[in-house]
Each structure stands twice: as structure tokens, then as C-alpha cells.
Design a protein around this motif. Sequence first.
Motif, PDB file in Angstrom:
ATOM      1  N   ASP A 286       0.852  -1.183   0.000  1.00 20.15           N
ATOM      2  CA  ASP A 286       0.000   0.000   0.000  1.00 20.15           C
ATOM      3  C   ASP A 286       0.893   1.240   0.000  1.00 20.15           C
ATOM      4  N   LEU A 287       1.150   1.789  -1.182  1.00 23.97           N
ATOM      5  CA  LEU A 287       2.054   2.932  -1.296  1.00 23.97           C
ATOM      6  C   LEU A 287       1.542   4.147  -0.529  1.00 23.97           C
ATOM      7  N   LYS A 288       0.231   4.256  -0.374  1.00 25.84           N
ATOM      8  CA  LYS A 288      -0.308   5.413   0.338  1.00 25.84           C
ATOM      9  C   LYS A 288      -0.102   5.309   1.842  1.00 25.84           C
ATOM     10  N   ALA A 289       0.354   4.151   2.303  1.00 29.86           N
ATOM     11  CA  ALA A 289       0.679   4.015   3.719  1.00 29.86           C
ATOM     12  C   ALA A 289       2.124   4.389   4.011  1.00 29.86           C
ATOM     13  N   LEU A 290       2.953   4.509   2.971  1.00 29.25           N
ATOM     14  CA  LEU A 290       4.361   4.833   3.178  1.00 29.25           C
ATOM     15  C   LEU A 290       4.494   6.194   3.856  1.00 29.25           C
ATOM     16  N   GLY A 291       5.351   6.240   4.862  1.00 29.93           N
ATOM     17  CA  GLY A 291       5.550   7.480   5.591  1.00 29.93           C
ATOM     18  C   GLY A 291       4.523   7.737   6.666  1.00 29.93           C
ATOM     19  N   THR A 292       3.588   6.805   6.851  1.00 30.46           N
ATOM     20  CA  THR A 292       2.592   6.917   7.914  1.00 30.46           C
ATOM     21  C   THR A 292       2.835   5.819   8.935  1.00 30.46           C
ATOM     22  N   GLU A 293       1.988   5.817   9.959  1.00 27.88           N
ATOM     23  CA  GLU A 293       2.118   4.779  10.985  1.00 27.88           C
ATOM     24  C   GLU A 293       1.790   3.398  10.437  1.00 27.88           C
ATOM     25  N   ARG A 294       1.197   3.331   9.247  1.00 33.54           N
ATOM     26  CA  ARG A 294       0.865   2.040   8.636  1.00 33.54           C
ATOM     27  C   ARG A 294       1.900   1.578   7.615  1.00 33.54           C
ATOM     28  N   SER A 295       3.027   2.243   7.559  1.00 32.77           N
ATOM     29  CA  SER A 295       4.040   1.934   6.557  1.00 32.77           C
ATOM     30  C   SER A 295       4.553   0.500   6.693  1.00 32.77           C
ATOM     31  N   ASN A 296       4.892  -0.097   5.576  1.00 34.88           N
ATOM     32  CA  ASN A 296       5.437  -1.456   5.586  1.00 34.88           C
ATOM     33  C   ASN A 296       6.834  -1.471   6.202  1.00 34.88           C
ATOM     34  N   ARG A 297       7.122  -2.544   6.901  1.00 33.97           N
ATOM     35  CA  ARG A 297       8.407  -2.698   7.573  1.00 33.97           C
ATOM     36  C   ARG A 297       9.468  -3.100   6.546  1.00 33.97           C
ATOM     37  N   VAL A 298      10.542  -2.325   6.454  1.00 28.05           N
ATOM     38  CA  VAL A 298      11.632  -2.634   5.528  1.00 28.05           C
ATOM     39  C   VAL A 298      12.917  -2.706   6.336  1.00 28.05           C
ATOM     40  N   GLU A 299      13.258  -3.910   6.764  1.00 30.32           N
ATOM     41  CA  GLU A 299      14.424  -4.136   7.612  1.00 30.32           C
ATOM     42  C   GLU A 299      15.151  -5.384   7.136  1.00 30.32           C
ATOM     43  N   PRO A 300      16.451  -5.503   7.439  1.00 29.38           N
ATOM     44  CA  PRO A 300      17.204  -6.685   7.000  1.00 29.38           C
ATOM     45  C   PRO A 300      16.792  -7.936   7.762  1.00 29.38           C
ATOM     46  N   LEU A 301      17.139  -9.082   7.215  1.00 27.44           N
ATOM     47  CA  LEU A 301      16.923 -10.338   7.920  1.00 27.44           C
ATOM     48  C   LEU A 301      17.608 -10.273   9.282  1.00 27.44           C
ATOM     49  N   PRO A 302      17.022 -10.874  10.322  1.00 19.99           N
ATOM     50  CA  PRO A 302      15.917 -11.841  10.288  1.00 19.99           C
ATOM     51  C   PRO A 302      14.527 -11.230  10.414  1.00 19.99           C
ATOM     52  N   ALA A 303      14.372  -9.945  10.179  1.00 11.10           N
ATOM     53  CA  ALA A 303      13.046  -9.332  10.228  1.00 11.10           C
ATOM     54  C   ALA A 303      12.146  -9.935   9.153  1.00 11.10           C
ATOM     55  N   ASP A 304      10.845  -9.864   9.375  1.00 11.87           N
ATOM     56  CA  ASP A 304       9.898 -10.348   8.379  1.00 11.87           C
ATOM     57  C   ASP A 304       9.897  -9.421   7.166  1.00 11.87           C
ATOM     58  N   GLY A 305       9.341  -9.901   6.050  1.00 10.07           N
ATOM     59  CA  GLY A 305       9.347  -9.146   4.817  1.00 10.07           C
ATOM     60  C   GLY A 305       8.354  -7.996   4.833  1.00 10.07           C
ATOM     61  N   PRO A 306       8.558  -6.997   3.969  1.00 11.97           N
ATOM     62  CA  PRO A 306       7.612  -5.880   3.884  1.00 11.97           C
ATOM     63  C   PRO A 306       6.178  -6.314   3.592  1.00 11.97           C
ATOM     64  N   MET A 307       6.010  -7.385   2.790  1.00  9.09           N
ATOM     65  CA  MET A 307       4.674  -7.898   2.477  1.00  9.09           C
ATOM     66  C   MET A 307       4.185  -8.904   3.514  1.00  9.09           C
ATOM     67  N   GLY A 308       5.017  -9.206   4.500  1.00  6.45           N
ATOM     68  CA  GLY A 308       4.611 -10.131   5.561  1.00  6.45           C
ATOM     69  C   GLY A 308       5.349 -11.445   5.548  1.00  6.45           C
ATOM     70  N   PRO A 309       4.722 -12.518   5.018  1.00  5.01           N
ATOM     71  CA  PRO A 309       5.283 -13.872   5.157  1.00  5.01           C
ATOM     72  C   PRO A 309       6.360 -14.233   4.148  1.00  5.01           C
ATOM     73  N   THR A 310       6.770 -13.302   3.292  1.00  3.45           N
ATOM     74  CA  THR A 310       7.624 -13.643   2.155  1.00  3.45           C
ATOM     75  C   THR A 310       9.027 -14.104   2.533  1.00  3.45           C
ATOM     76  N   ARG A 311       9.420 -13.947   3.793  1.00  7.40           N
ATOM     77  CA  ARG A 311      10.714 -14.466   4.244  1.00  7.40           C
ATOM     78  C   ARG A 311      10.573 -15.715   5.095  1.00  7.40           C
ATOM     79  N   LEU A 312       9.348 -16.174   5.270  1.00  7.56           N
ATOM     80  CA  LEU A 312       9.127 -17.395   6.040  1.00  7.56           C
ATOM     81  C   LEU A 312       9.452 -18.614   5.195  1.00  7.56           C
ATOM     82  N   ARG A 313      10.013 -19.610   5.827  1.00  8.42           N
ATOM     83  CA  ARG A 313      10.190 -20.912   5.194  1.00  8.42           C
ATOM     84  C   ARG A 313       9.287 -21.888   5.954  1.00  8.42           C
TER      85      ARG A 313
END
Length: 313
Positions: A122-149
Amino acid sequence: MADDPHAANDRRDGHRIDEATARPRGGPGPRDGDAERTDARAGEAPQAAAARPDRPTGDDAVAVRRDGPVTTIVLSRPHARNAVDGPTAAALTTTFRAFDADEAAAVAVLHGDGGTFCAGADLKALGTERSNRVEPLPADGPMGPTRLRLSKPVIASIAGHAVAGGLELAAWCDLRVAEEDAILGVFCRRWGVPLIDGGTFRLSRLIGESRAMDLVLTGRPVAADEALAIGLVNRVVPRGGALAAAQELAASIAAFPQTCLRRDRASLLDTAGLPEDDALTVEYEHGLATLSSGEALEGAGRFAGGAGRGGTF
């Protein structure tokens, strides 16, 4: 990572989908710059608009239905074409972790409410309190489960658009069932938003480097028939049939002996890119674990007793 296909908006029965045909009639194709048509009241702040009941986020945007060993996880933000903001990404991750830990669950189906699989982040959430999390591993992915195995398979039920981060979500799944008019693509190419949820390496593994490079560099739409031909999706079904077809496929997979199935799946994933001798060693270790479980011996006994004659499953 994000984009919005401009399709008709139709919610039914709250956040839950109870019919395989629950899909609005289609509208025109993607419209530039319209990642979330806000419909906000005059003077209403974006954060306030997002908190309205008709704009679910977080746990309110993710529904779970269980039917025996099949778990259906529904992404329900149809006002945003199921674009994923930070709270919704966290809810998806929590839901998939719970699925993986559930001993009664064997296969999951990921489905998008309202006739669209997912338009990305959701690009309109960027810069707000709803912004996607963008952090290095082992953090979860910005879209959620995409780093889960996960230890169990997940099937994507694709209606409408699976684009940008939505394509990355679909690529994370083990199998993809798409409706005949579905569209997939790296639509975030237009906005300078990177693939950051596994899209680059998963696309290459699924369809080969040359085809993946085509999609990544051009951002072009890929229709369902082409997606099937190049291996981007595994099944194409009539309009309105993806959910039922994905659930049927999930039930058939869940009916197999699960230790062997999960070990063979893990072996396929673990051996990607390994030299042959290393790959054979990994395969042996997974195979030995299956043999040690007694599952193969039980299956051999059923075969000796007459099961499976004539090639029946």
C-alpha cells in the motif's frame, strides 16, 4: 512492490468469502498512480480514513477458514485492491506462522477478497504509521510472510491482478492457480519501487533468468495463458473458479502421506543451486528421515494389500 489494478469494488459478507464465485465484474486495466482510491471524506486525514470500518487493516484484513486439513487465508482489503500495509503484513505473517504450527493443518490457500489477489504494498501508507516494515533479515518481509520458510505447502488462488508485491506473494507460494483473465506483472517498475520480497530470485527460479529479466525490466502485464506457458502459474481455471480449484488441489495434496510429502518438498527447496553431490546428500538425509518415520513401510503394506491398483490415487 506496489501498484493498483483499477477494477470494480465489491465487498460481500464482511471480510469472509464463502463462495468460489465471489468476484465482481471486471473493470478496465491498471490505472497509473491509483494504488488506493481513498474515497476519504473532505478534510479527512489519510490515517483516519484507513481506520474506518470499511478500510480494514491488520487483523481485521485477514480472515481464516478451516475445512479439515485445508486452511484458507483470505486477504481482505478490497477498498485498496488488497494492497498490503504494515499492520496487514504483520497479520499475514502471524496467520501463516499459526498455520505452520497447527498439527491439524496440512495445506494453506491464500486468496484475495473482492476479485483481486493483491496489488502489492500500500504505497499510500508509506511514511505513515501504517508503513510497511523494511528491515534486513531476520526481520519479516515488507509484504509479511515472504521471508518465512514454512514446513507445509501454500497455494495461491489468483483472481484479477497479482502485481508488484502481490506477484512476490504469489511467487512465495508453492503453487499458483489463476483465473483465465488474471494478470500478473512487476507493475512497480513504473514507480521506482524495488522488488524486495523475494521477487527477483523466486521469479528466476520459477521461469528462468531470461524470462524473469523480461518481466523485471519491462514491468509488462502477463496474461494467465502466457503465465501458464512459462511456468509462472500451475493451473488456469475459468473466471470465478480459482478459490474452489485451489481448495480442491489443496485437499488432494493433504490426502497424501505428509511426512514424505513435506520431506520431498523440503529437499527440492534445500537442493536449489547446490552441486550434484551436495544435492544428493541433502536428498538422502530427507529421504532417510521419511524412511525412519515408518510412513514408507505403512504405505508399502497398503500397496501389497491391493491399494492403488490400476493407477488409482
